[in-house]
Design a protein around this motif. Structure first.
Motif, PDB file in Angstrom:
ATOM      1  N   ALA A   2       0.807  -1.194  -0.093  1.00 26.50           N
ATOM      2  CA  ALA A   2      -0.055  -0.132   0.148  1.00 26.50           C
ATOM      3  C   ALA A   2       0.707   1.142   0.216  1.00 26.50           C
ATOM      4  CB  ALA A   2      -0.858  -0.053   1.333  1.00 26.50           C
ATOM      5  N   ALA A   3       2.171   1.086   0.205  1.00 29.48           N
ATOM      6  CA  ALA A   3       2.909   2.268   0.301  1.00 29.48           C
ATOM      7  C   ALA A   3       3.343   2.657  -1.154  1.00 29.48           C
ATOM      8  CB  ALA A   3       4.297   2.070   1.263  1.00 29.48           C
ATOM      9  N   THR A   4       2.629   3.603  -1.628  1.00 26.91           N
ATOM     10  CA  THR A   4       2.965   3.769  -3.157  1.00 26.91           C
ATOM     11  C   THR A   4       2.901   5.516  -3.266  1.00 26.91           C
ATOM     12  OG1 THR A   4       0.742   3.424  -3.887  1.00 26.91           O
ATOM     13  CG2 THR A   4       2.227   1.661  -4.185  1.00 26.91           C
ATOM     14  N   ALA A   5       3.190   5.853  -4.215  1.00 24.65           N
ATOM     15  CA  ALA A   5       2.840   7.369  -4.563  1.00 24.65           C
ATOM     16  C   ALA A   5       1.647   7.872  -4.369  1.00 24.65           C
ATOM     17  CB  ALA A   5       3.752   7.693  -5.689  1.00 24.65           C
ATOM     18  N   GLU A   6       0.700   7.105  -5.034  1.00 26.18           N
ATOM     19  CA  GLU A   6      -0.735   7.580  -4.957  1.00 26.18           C
ATOM     20  C   GLU A   6      -1.669   6.341  -5.145  1.00 26.18           C
ATOM     21  OE1 GLU A   6      -1.014   8.570  -9.721  1.00 26.18           O
ATOM     22  OE2 GLU A   6      -1.048  10.265  -8.311  1.00 26.18           O
ATOM     23  N   THR A   7      -2.919   6.477  -4.850  1.00 28.94           N
ATOM     24  CA  THR A   7      -3.783   5.466  -5.056  1.00 28.94           C
ATOM     25  C   THR A   7      -4.122   5.319  -6.445  1.00 28.94           C
ATOM     26  OG1 THR A   7      -5.587   6.899  -4.459  1.00 28.94           O
ATOM     27  CG2 THR A   7      -4.587   5.791  -2.667  1.00 28.94           C
ATOM     28  N   ASP A   8      -4.759   4.358  -7.053  1.00 25.64           N
ATOM     29  CA  ASP A   8      -5.371   3.952  -8.329  1.00 25.64           C
ATOM     30  C   ASP A   8      -6.398   2.872  -7.891  1.00 25.64           C
ATOM     31  OD1 ASP A   8      -5.948   3.940 -10.824  1.00 25.64           O
ATOM     32  OD2 ASP A   8      -4.109   3.039 -11.467  1.00 25.64           O
ATOM     33  N   LEU A   9      -7.500   3.522  -7.367  1.00 24.27           N
ATOM     34  CA  LEU A   9      -8.751   2.485  -6.789  1.00 24.27           C
ATOM     35  C   LEU A   9      -9.999   3.074  -7.321  1.00 24.27           C
ATOM     36  CD1 LEU A   9      -7.615   2.825  -2.957  1.00 24.27           C
ATOM     37  CD2 LEU A   9      -6.774   1.002  -4.445  1.00 24.27           C
ATOM     38  N   PHE A  10     -11.048   2.014  -7.252  1.00 26.64           N
ATOM     39  CA  PHE A  10     -12.418   2.212  -7.453  1.00 26.64           C
ATOM     40  C   PHE A  10     -13.066   1.900  -6.073  1.00 26.64           C
ATOM     41  CE2 PHE A  10     -10.919   2.240 -11.772  1.00 26.64           C
ATOM     42  CZ  PHE A  10     -11.627   3.121 -12.471  1.00 26.64           C
ATOM     43  N   VAL A  11     -13.911   2.788  -5.621  1.00 30.79           N
ATOM     44  CA  VAL A  11     -14.753   2.671  -4.523  1.00 30.79           C
ATOM     45  C   VAL A  11     -15.984   2.639  -4.644  1.00 30.79           C
ATOM     46  CG1 VAL A  11     -14.997   3.348  -1.833  1.00 30.79           C
ATOM     47  CG2 VAL A  11     -12.845   3.712  -3.316  1.00 30.79           C
ATOM     48  N   GLY A  12     -16.636   1.306  -4.342  1.00 24.80           N
ATOM     49  CA  GLY A  12     -18.327   1.195  -4.407  1.00 24.80           C
ATOM     50  C   GLY A  12     -18.749   1.395  -2.869  1.00 24.80           C
ATOM     51  N   ILE A  13     -19.723   2.467  -2.896  1.00 23.53           N
ATOM     52  CA  ILE A  13     -20.446   2.622  -1.642  1.00 23.53           C
ATOM     53  C   ILE A  13     -21.827   2.283  -1.656  1.00 23.53           C
ATOM     54  CG2 ILE A  13     -20.602   4.178   0.422  1.00 23.53           C
ATOM     55  CD1 ILE A  13     -18.050   5.545  -0.623  1.00 23.53           C
ATOM     56  N   ALA A  14     -22.686   1.718  -0.787  1.00 28.18           N
ATOM     57  CA  ALA A  14     -23.907   1.306  -0.771  1.00 28.18           C
ATOM     58  C   ALA A  14     -24.291   1.439   0.731  1.00 28.18           C
ATOM     59  CB  ALA A  14     -24.381   0.090  -1.284  1.00 28.18           C
ATOM     60  N   ALA A  15     -25.824   2.211   1.016  1.00 26.41           N
ATOM     61  CA  ALA A  15     -26.381   2.003   2.218  1.00 26.41           C
ATOM     62  C   ALA A  15     -27.107   0.810   2.552  1.00 26.41           C
ATOM     63  CB  ALA A  15     -27.298   3.349   2.156  1.00 26.41           C
ATOM     64  N   THR A  16     -26.777   0.305   3.530  1.00 26.45           N
ATOM     65  CA  THR A  16     -27.446  -0.876   4.182  1.00 26.45           C
ATOM     66  C   THR A  16     -28.074  -0.772   5.272  1.00 26.45           C
ATOM     67  OG1 THR A  16     -25.408  -1.766   5.389  1.00 26.45           O
ATOM     68  CG2 THR A  16     -25.666  -2.343   2.778  1.00 26.45           C
ATOM     69  N   GLY A  17     -28.963  -1.870   5.826  1.00 26.49           N
ATOM     70  CA  GLY A  17     -29.480  -1.626   7.222  1.00 26.49           C
ATOM     71  C   GLY A  17     -28.540  -1.606   8.321  1.00 26.49           C
ATOM     72  N   ALA A  18     -27.501  -2.037   8.178  1.00 27.59           N
ATOM     73  CA  ALA A  18     -26.291  -2.082   9.119  1.00 27.59           C
ATOM     74  C   ALA A  18     -25.410  -0.839   9.065  1.00 27.59           C
ATOM     75  CB  ALA A  18     -25.678  -3.427   9.212  1.00 27.59           C
ATOM     76  N   GLY A  19     -25.632   0.039   7.957  1.00 31.39           N
ATOM     77  CA  GLY A  19     -24.735   1.150   7.746  1.00 31.39           C
ATOM     78  C   GLY A  19     -24.422   1.431   6.612  1.00 31.39           C
ATOM     79  N   ARG A  20     -23.156   1.380   6.081  1.00 31.20           N
ATOM     80  CA  ARG A  20     -22.520   1.528   5.069  1.00 31.20           C
ATOM     81  C   ARG A  20     -21.622   0.415   4.509  1.00 31.20           C
ATOM     82  NH1 ARG A  20     -21.109   7.149   2.794  1.00 31.20           N
ATOM     83  NH2 ARG A  20     -18.894   6.289   2.599  1.00 31.20           N
ATOM     84  N   LEU A  21     -21.715   0.028   3.199  1.00 30.37           N
ATOM     85  CA  LEU A  21     -20.975  -0.977   2.802  1.00 30.37           C
ATOM     86  C   LEU A  21     -20.035  -0.444   1.804  1.00 30.37           C
ATOM     87  CD1 LEU A  21     -20.409  -3.978   2.111  1.00 30.37           C
ATOM     88  CD2 LEU A  21     -22.079  -4.081   0.582  1.00 30.37           C
ATOM     89  N   GLU A  22     -18.450  -0.538   2.172  1.00 32.54           N
ATOM     90  CA  GLU A  22     -17.609   0.346   1.138  1.00 32.54           C
ATOM     91  C   GLU A  22     -16.652  -0.853   0.754  1.00 32.54           C
ATOM     92  OE1 GLU A  22     -17.327   4.054   4.390  1.00 32.54           O
ATOM     93  OE2 GLU A  22     -15.819   2.411   4.329  1.00 32.54           O
ATOM     94  N   LEU A  23     -16.636  -1.097  -0.479  1.00 32.38           N
ATOM     95  CA  LEU A  23     -16.088  -1.815  -1.260  1.00 32.38           C
ATOM     96  C   LEU A  23     -14.627  -1.156  -1.916  1.00 32.38           C
ATOM     97  CD1 LEU A  23     -15.495  -4.910  -2.311  1.00 32.38           C
ATOM     98  CD2 LEU A  23     -16.891  -4.011  -4.245  1.00 32.38           C
ATOM     99  N   VAL A  24     -13.329  -1.570  -1.857  1.00 31.32           N
ATOM    100  CA  VAL A  24     -12.387  -0.984  -2.401  1.00 31.32           C
ATOM    101  C   VAL A  24     -11.713  -1.981  -3.536  1.00 31.32           C
ATOM    102  CG1 VAL A  24     -10.205  -0.108  -2.066  1.00 31.32           C
ATOM    103  CG2 VAL A  24     -11.849   0.141  -0.262  1.00 31.32           C
ATOM    104  N   TYR A  25     -11.373  -1.290  -4.722  1.00 36.61           N
ATOM    105  CA  TYR A  25     -11.113  -2.162  -5.845  1.00 36.61           C
ATOM    106  C   TYR A  25      -9.829  -1.927  -6.183  1.00 36.61           C
ATOM    107  CZ  TYR A  25     -11.106  -5.097 -10.474  1.00 36.61           C
ATOM    108  OH  TYR A  25     -10.829  -6.005 -11.124  1.00 36.61           O
TER     109      TYR A  25
END
Length: 418
Positions: A106-129
Motif C-alpha cells: 500500500a505504500a505507493t506514491a498515489e492510489t489507483d482505486l475504484f470505491v463502491g459505497i452502498a447504504a445497508t440496514g447495518a450502515g454503509r458497505l464500502e468496497l475497495v477495488y
C-alpha cells in the motif's frame, strides 16, 4: 504559375486529414483505451457491490476487499472514503502515507482505486477495488514498444499526407500546362503530347482539347478565307455598277424617272459595298484596344440618315431624339454599318407610324410591328445578323425585343476608357 483555388482547397483538405490522423494515433487512441478500461473497472465494482448487498458472505473478486475497522488503510484514504456518497467512485488523487500503512504494497506514491459505497440496514458497505495489478494498458504504454507503435502511426499519417500532396502536385502541374497550350500555338499532331502527359486521363484530356482546338482553328481559317475571297470577288461588279451610275449622273438627258432609278441603284450599290466592308472587317483578327478610335453617335446617325435619303428610302419617317451623346470606342466604319443595318431593318419591317431613334447614354431604335402575328424575339434580314457579329466583336451590347406591338433594338456602346 500560381496555384488555383481547387488545388489550394485540396491541399488544405490533405493537411487537415494528416493532422487528424496524427491526433488519432498520438492522442485519441490512448484516451479511448483509458476510458474503456475505466468503464470496465466501474462495471466490475458495481456488480460486486450488488452481489455483497444480496449476500454479504459472497466471495470477493481478486483485488477487492470490504473496508472494516481493522483494515490497515492509510488515514488520508480512510478520510476520503468516509466523505464519499453512495455510488461508484474513482480515487486516484490521495497520497498514501507509508508510515501509517501496515502493508508494504500500500505504500505507493498515489492510489489507483475504484470505491463502491452502498447504504445497508447495518450502515454503509464500502468496497475497495485495487486495479493496479490489472491495468494491462498502463503497463503496455510504459514499455518502449508502445511508443514505437505511436511513432509508427504518426509516421504513416505524415507519409500518407506527403504522398497525397506529391500526387496532387503532379496532377495540377499537368493541368496548369493545358491553359498555355490552348492559348498559344499547339502541336499540329496531338500524339506529340503523349510524352509530357503520358497515357492517363490527363494526357487523354490534353490530346482531345488540342485536337478540338486545331479543328476549330482550321474551321475559322476556312471561314475567314472564304469571307475574304468572296468579298474581294464582289468588289469588281460593285465598282462596275458605281462607275456606270456615275456616268449616268453626268448625262444630263435622263428623264426624272430615270434619275430616280439611278439614285436607287446608287443607294443599293452603296449598301452592298458597306456589307462587303463588314465582311472584310469580320474576316480580320480582332484589333487591339490601342487601335480603337473614340467617336460620338450623333454624327454617325446623321450620315446614315443622309445616305438613306439619297437612296430613296423612307429616312424622312425617322424621328431622332438626342439627349446625352456620350463618346464610345470602336471602329467608325463598323459602327456606321451597325447603325445603317439597324435603321434600315426598322424601316423595312415597320408597320404604321414613324421609326423613333433615342440617344441617351444608349441607342434605342423603335418601330411599330406590321399587322398580323409576329413570333416573339424574331428578327429580319442579313443586316441584323451582321450587326450582332460586329457588336460582339467590339463588346457592344445589342438587345432586340418585341413588346406591345413595338420592335426595339437597343445598343449600349462601350464608353471611352472602359
Amino acid at each position: 504559375m500560381s496555384r488555383g483555388p481547387l488545388e489550394r482547397s485540396l491541399r488544405r483538405a490533405t493537411a487537415a486529414f494528416t493532422g487528424l490522423m496524427v491526433a488519432t494515433f498520438a492522442i485519441v487512441l490512448p484516451q479511448v483505451a483509458y476510458k474503456t478500461e475505466d468503464a470496465v473497472f466501474q462495471r466490475q465494482t458495481a456488480h460486486m457491490l450488488a452481489v455483497l448487498q444480496a449476500n454479504p458472505a459472497a466471495p470477493l473478486a481478486p483485488g477487492m476487499r470490504v473496508v472494516g475497522d481493522g483494515d490497515p488503510l492509510p488515514r488520508a484514504l480512510r478520510e476520503r472514503i468516509a466523505a464519499l456518497p453512495p455510488g461508484i467512485h474513482e480515487v486516484n488523487d490521495v497520497d498514501l502515507d507509508a508510515a501509517e500503512s501496515a502493508s508494504p504494497a500500500a505504500a505507493t506514491a498515489e492510489t489507483d482505486l475504484f470505491v463502491g459505497i452502498a447504504a445497508t440496514g447495518a450502515g454503509r458497505l464500502e468496497l475497495v477495488y485495487d486495479v493496479r495489478p490489472f491495468e494491462a494498458f498502463d503497463e503496455a504504454i510504459a514499455v518502449p514498444e508502445y511508443d514505437a507503435v505511436i511513432l509508427a502511426g504518426v509516421a504513416l499519417a505524415i507519409g500518407g499526407g506527403l504522398l497525397l500532396v506529391r500526387h496532387l502536385r503532379r496532377v495540377f502541374a499537368s493541368l496548369r500546362t493545358l491553359a498555355p497550350l490552348l492559348r498559344h500555338d499547339a502541336p499540329a499532331n496531338a500524339h506529340e503530347l503523349a510524352a509530357p502527359y503520358g497515357d492517363d486521363e490527363i494526357g487523354e484530356l490534353a490530346r482531345e482539347l488540342v485536337s478540338s482546338r486545331n479543328q476549330l482553328a482550321e474551321a475559322l481559317d476556312r471561314e475567314r478565307r472564304f469571307t475574304r475571297e468572296a468579298s474581294h470577288e464582289l468588289r469588281t461588279p460593285v465598282a462596275v455598277v458605281a462607275g456606270a451610275v456615275e456616268l449616268l449622273r453626268r448625262d444630263g438627258r435622263l428623264a426624272p424617272v430615270a434619275e430616280a432609278l439611278v439614285e436607287r441603284i446608287a443607294g443599293a450599290n452603296n449598301r452592298i459595298e458597306a456589307l462587303i466592308q463588314a465582311f472584310l472587317w469580320l474576316a480580320r483578327e480582332p484589333r487591339r484596344a490601342e487601335e480603337l478610335q473614340t467617336m460620338t453617335l450623333q454624327p454617325l446617325l446623321q450620315r446614315v440618315l443622309l445616305d438613306l435619303r439619297r437612296a430613296g428610302g423612307d429616312a424622312d419617317d425617322v424621328q431622332l431624339h438626342v439627349g446625352a451623346d456620350l463618346p464610345f470606342e470602336g471602329e467608325p466604319l463598323c459602327a456606321e454599318i451597325v447603325l445603317r443595318n439597324l435603321v434600315d431593318n426598322a424601316l423595312r419591317h415597320r408597320g404604321d407610324g414613324p421609326v423613333t431613334i433615342h440617344v441617351d447614354g444608349e441607342l434605342r431604335i423603335v418601330n411599330t410591328l406590321p399587322d398580323g402575328p409576329t413570333p416573339a424575339g424574331s428578327s429580319h434580314g442579313l443586316g441584323l445578323g451582321i450587326a450582332r457579329d460586329l457588336c460582339r466583336r467590339f463588346g457592344w451590347r445589342l438587345l432586340v425585343t418585341q413588346q406591345d406591338g413595338r420592335h426595339t433594338a437597343a445598343v449600349r456602346f462601350a464608353a471611352a476608357g472602359d
